[in-house]
Design a protein around this motif. Sequence first.
Motif, PDB file in Angstrom:
ATOM      1  N   ARG A 411      51.929 -36.843   9.401  1.00  0.00           N
ATOM      2  CA  ARG A 411      51.211 -37.213   8.464  1.00  0.00           C
ATOM      3  C   ARG A 411      50.472 -38.689   8.228  1.00  0.00           C
ATOM      4  O   ARG A 411      51.009 -39.615   8.890  1.00  0.00           O
ATOM      5  CB  ARG A 411      51.411 -36.800   7.058  1.00  0.00           C
ATOM      6  CG  ARG A 411      51.728 -35.417   6.999  1.00  0.00           C
ATOM      7  CD  ARG A 411      51.804 -34.877   5.282  1.00  0.00           C
ATOM      8  NE  ARG A 411      52.280 -33.571   4.947  1.00  0.00           N
ATOM      9  CZ  ARG A 411      52.464 -33.081   4.005  1.00  0.00           C
ATOM     10  NH1 ARG A 411      51.679 -33.883   2.779  1.00  0.00           N
ATOM     11  NH2 ARG A 411      52.867 -31.819   3.689  1.00  0.00           N
ATOM     12  N   TRP A 429      44.608 -39.813  -0.088  1.00  0.00           N
ATOM     13  CA  TRP A 429      44.392 -38.619   0.645  1.00  0.00           C
ATOM     14  C   TRP A 429      45.370 -38.520   2.036  1.00  0.00           C
ATOM     15  O   TRP A 429      45.291 -39.550   2.544  1.00  0.00           O
ATOM     16  CB  TRP A 429      42.739 -38.452   1.178  1.00  0.00           C
ATOM     17  CG  TRP A 429      42.300 -37.283   1.353  1.00  0.00           C
ATOM     18  CD1 TRP A 429      42.505 -36.643   2.527  1.00  0.00           C
ATOM     19  CD2 TRP A 429      41.877 -36.098   0.443  1.00  0.00           C
ATOM     20  NE1 TRP A 429      42.002 -35.028   2.335  1.00  0.00           N
ATOM     21  CE2 TRP A 429      41.691 -35.163   1.022  1.00  0.00           C
ATOM     22  CE3 TRP A 429      41.651 -36.318  -1.115  1.00  0.00           C
ATOM     23  CZ2 TRP A 429      40.979 -33.887   0.555  1.00  0.00           C
ATOM     24  CZ3 TRP A 429      41.326 -35.120  -1.663  1.00  0.00           C
ATOM     25  CH2 TRP A 429      40.807 -33.981  -0.894  1.00  0.00           C
ATOM     26  N   ASN A 430      45.588 -37.391   2.299  1.00  0.00           N
ATOM     27  CA  ASN A 430      46.670 -37.408   3.431  1.00  0.00           C
ATOM     28  C   ASN A 430      46.129 -36.387   4.558  1.00  0.00           C
ATOM     29  O   ASN A 430      45.355 -35.156   3.784  1.00  0.00           O
ATOM     30  CB  ASN A 430      48.004 -37.491   3.172  1.00  0.00           C
ATOM     31  CG  ASN A 430      48.417 -36.288   2.703  1.00  0.00           C
ATOM     32  OD1 ASN A 430      49.682 -36.142   2.679  1.00  0.00           O
ATOM     33  ND2 ASN A 430      47.591 -35.314   2.133  1.00  0.00           N
ATOM     34  N   TRP A 431      46.280 -36.496   5.729  1.00  0.00           N
ATOM     35  CA  TRP A 431      45.967 -35.437   6.552  1.00  0.00           C
ATOM     36  C   TRP A 431      47.195 -35.173   7.687  1.00  0.00           C
ATOM     37  O   TRP A 431      48.012 -36.063   7.712  1.00  0.00           O
ATOM     38  CB  TRP A 431      44.782 -35.833   7.551  1.00  0.00           C
ATOM     39  CG  TRP A 431      43.538 -36.107   6.860  1.00  0.00           C
ATOM     40  CD1 TRP A 431      42.492 -35.203   6.754  1.00  0.00           C
ATOM     41  CD2 TRP A 431      43.036 -37.453   6.327  1.00  0.00           C
ATOM     42  NE1 TRP A 431      41.355 -36.053   5.894  1.00  0.00           N
ATOM     43  CE2 TRP A 431      41.825 -37.223   5.673  1.00  0.00           C
ATOM     44  CE3 TRP A 431      43.669 -38.665   6.044  1.00  0.00           C
ATOM     45  CZ2 TRP A 431      41.086 -38.074   4.982  1.00  0.00           C
ATOM     46  CZ3 TRP A 431      43.263 -39.658   5.543  1.00  0.00           C
ATOM     47  CH2 TRP A 431      41.660 -39.349   4.992  1.00  0.00           C
ATOM     48  N   GLY A 432      47.319 -34.105   8.566  1.00  0.00           N
ATOM     49  CA  GLY A 432      48.300 -33.988   9.200  1.00  0.00           C
ATOM     50  C   GLY A 432      48.462 -32.552   9.765  1.00  0.00           C
ATOM     51  O   GLY A 432      47.636 -31.480   9.648  1.00  0.00           O
ATOM     52  N   ARG A 448      47.339 -27.182  10.631  1.00  0.00           N
ATOM     53  CA  ARG A 448      46.660 -28.559  10.004  1.00  0.00           C
ATOM     54  C   ARG A 448      46.871 -28.364   8.538  1.00  0.00           C
ATOM     55  O   ARG A 448      46.995 -27.164   7.783  1.00  0.00           O
ATOM     56  CB  ARG A 448      45.297 -28.511  10.289  1.00  0.00           C
ATOM     57  CG  ARG A 448      45.107 -28.873  11.831  1.00  0.00           C
ATOM     58  CD  ARG A 448      43.711 -28.862  12.182  1.00  0.00           C
ATOM     59  NE  ARG A 448      43.383 -29.317  13.517  1.00  0.00           N
ATOM     60  CZ  ARG A 448      43.663 -30.590  14.045  1.00  0.00           C
ATOM     61  NH1 ARG A 448      44.274 -31.509  13.390  1.00  0.00           N
ATOM     62  NH2 ARG A 448      43.670 -30.839  15.250  1.00  0.00           N
ATOM     63  N   THR A 450      45.491 -30.664   4.594  1.00  0.00           N
ATOM     64  CA  THR A 450      44.819 -31.837   3.948  1.00  0.00           C
ATOM     65  C   THR A 450      44.834 -31.838   2.748  1.00  0.00           C
ATOM     66  O   THR A 450      44.954 -30.511   2.025  1.00  0.00           O
ATOM     67  CB  THR A 450      43.401 -31.858   4.788  1.00  0.00           C
ATOM     68  OG1 THR A 450      42.737 -33.087   4.199  1.00  0.00           O
ATOM     69  CG2 THR A 450      42.767 -30.560   3.833  1.00  0.00           C
ATOM     70  N   TYR A 479      44.784 -29.406  -2.292  1.00  0.00           N
ATOM     71  CA  TYR A 479      45.699 -29.397  -1.322  1.00  0.00           C
ATOM     72  C   TYR A 479      45.298 -27.973  -0.414  1.00  0.00           C
ATOM     73  O   TYR A 479      45.479 -26.993  -1.203  1.00  0.00           O
ATOM     74  CB  TYR A 479      47.082 -29.456  -1.640  1.00  0.00           C
ATOM     75  CG  TYR A 479      48.303 -29.485  -0.348  1.00  0.00           C
ATOM     76  CD1 TYR A 479      48.096 -30.329   0.766  1.00  0.00           C
ATOM     77  CD2 TYR A 479      49.114 -28.502  -0.224  1.00  0.00           C
ATOM     78  CE1 TYR A 479      48.663 -30.186   1.925  1.00  0.00           C
ATOM     79  CE2 TYR A 479      49.929 -28.251   0.755  1.00  0.00           C
ATOM     80  CZ  TYR A 479      49.989 -29.272   1.997  1.00  0.00           C
ATOM     81  OH  TYR A 479      50.694 -29.282   2.956  1.00  0.00           O
ATOM     82  N   GLY A 481      47.488 -26.436   2.916  1.00  0.00           N
ATOM     83  CA  GLY A 481      48.656 -26.714   3.677  1.00  0.00           C
ATOM     84  C   GLY A 481      49.752 -25.726   3.426  1.00  0.00           C
ATOM     85  O   GLY A 481      49.811 -25.177   2.440  1.00  0.00           O
TER      86      GLY A 481
END
Length: 544
Positions: A411, A429-432, A448, A450, A479, A481
């Motif tokens: 992430r 904010w996070n992505w991964g 994925r 987010t 969220y 994920g």
Amino acid sequence: MKLGVGQYALAIAAFGLYAMAEAAPAKADTASEIRALKARLSKLEADEAQAKREAKAAAQHVASAHAAPAGSPPPPQHWYERLSLRGYTQMRYNDILNGGPFYNDISTVGDKSVGPRQNFFLRRARMILSGDVSEHLYLYFQNDFASSPSGTFSNSPGAAVYSNFAQQSVYYYYNPGVLFPYPGYNQVGNYSSAPGNFGQIRDLYADIYFDKDKEFRVRAGQSKIPYSFENLQSSQNRLALDRADAVNSCCKDERDIGLFFYYTPKHLRPIFRDLVKNNLKGSGDYGMFAFGVYNGQGANRIELNKGTHLVARFTYPYVFENGQIVEGSVAGYTGRFVPYTTGIRPSLGGGTNWAGFIPLNIPYSGIGSGFTPYVAGSGWNNLGNYQLAQYGATNGWGPVVANGAGVQDSRVVVNGVIYPQPFGLRAEWNWGVGPQLNATQTAIEVKRLTGGYVEATYKYEDKEFGTGTYFPFVKWQYYNGGSKFDNNAPMMRINEWEAGIEYQPLPELEFTVNYSKMDRTNTQAAPYRQFQANLVRMQLQWNY
């Protein structure tokens, strides 16, 4: 009041003068006697001052005789003079205003007090022992005496057949026997006598400093992972009662065992300290730059592979001329995570309101509740395009694990903060990618993810009437994920609003009222159904 020698003498003289005036003839001349008494009083006062000077000089002589030579280190302190003990406790109460047809599905990851049949609940009971053991070693030991084990409610799956042209069936853990979409409120399951409020380590680490200014240090032990501002912010200071799942889903209990390197320039250390000390809801000093290596399975959990996670973070607080402070940060981590699995009955619709449907025309329609999802990660035996019906569809099927190395877990997060002086704003904010149960609930795969949150607040200090400090706030979180720390890493979907106010009548006392408009997934029990609910919670916190 204690009288000195001079004052005693003056009193005696006055009494004697009064007596002589009464006894002597009126024509007697007393002026000379008064002058004599004053002279004696002056002499007594002078003698008393001289005695004090001599006593002070003698004491200084004794002290200098026993003083250490110039340049020598100060005498050693006792251990209790170098360490301090403090803590805080949080007691909560919740009230579900409405929960629709899925009332029994209401559950959150961050707060076990949320759910039907709940009343008062001790969320945290922390005791913290900390201090500088020496100039180069700092100790921090935090224990929580309100930890509760999982499994206090046991769910047993049931199925209700819905006869239609699609030949579908649906099962419910809590409320079988009533057709979708109105499943009713019949409970299936049982209560256990599992107790709560156990003592459990939260932090146990040592900071090892390499220089006298304490700019460079290594933190060894179990501590917070330097990822996400809200994860690093203490629950003692946070406004919202729970951390946002979008960032908190990265790190169970925000902590793990490892080694973390921190660099904080000398001029920034007071800023990080004062953001907490001055009640501005800071996160504390986790370095301007941080880098670390840790197990990756979460705090107080056994490591399940030989791989480690790597994390890095950079943050910088900027102080404007008017005193306002803003902070921006970026962080990321990577590693391989070993999911936890348990037997379920595979179905469709995870993360939706219609979760639990089982089409009768596909191979796994006859699989019972003992099926364990297959982990599609490095090290597991890969069965390829397998037919589930060939692996014990009726009796359930367990995957063969061969030294599983885990599923890819990576992430990156960005964060911005305007500290409340008086208006405050914070966003992350996070992505991964990470482990997540697939749509048919038969395998845990890399998916994925987010999500993040935005929180606005206002700090009001009542200086006119002295009633205390108020922090009204509003927060939105999202969220989409996997919930990797829950059994089978189910999909989690969250779109939630909350508003509340924290009131501090005294520095050692805080009271929070929080309203949540919830739209989230029950990740605690299959079929992992989505629910909507309105919830009011209250928390009383006392600091010591």
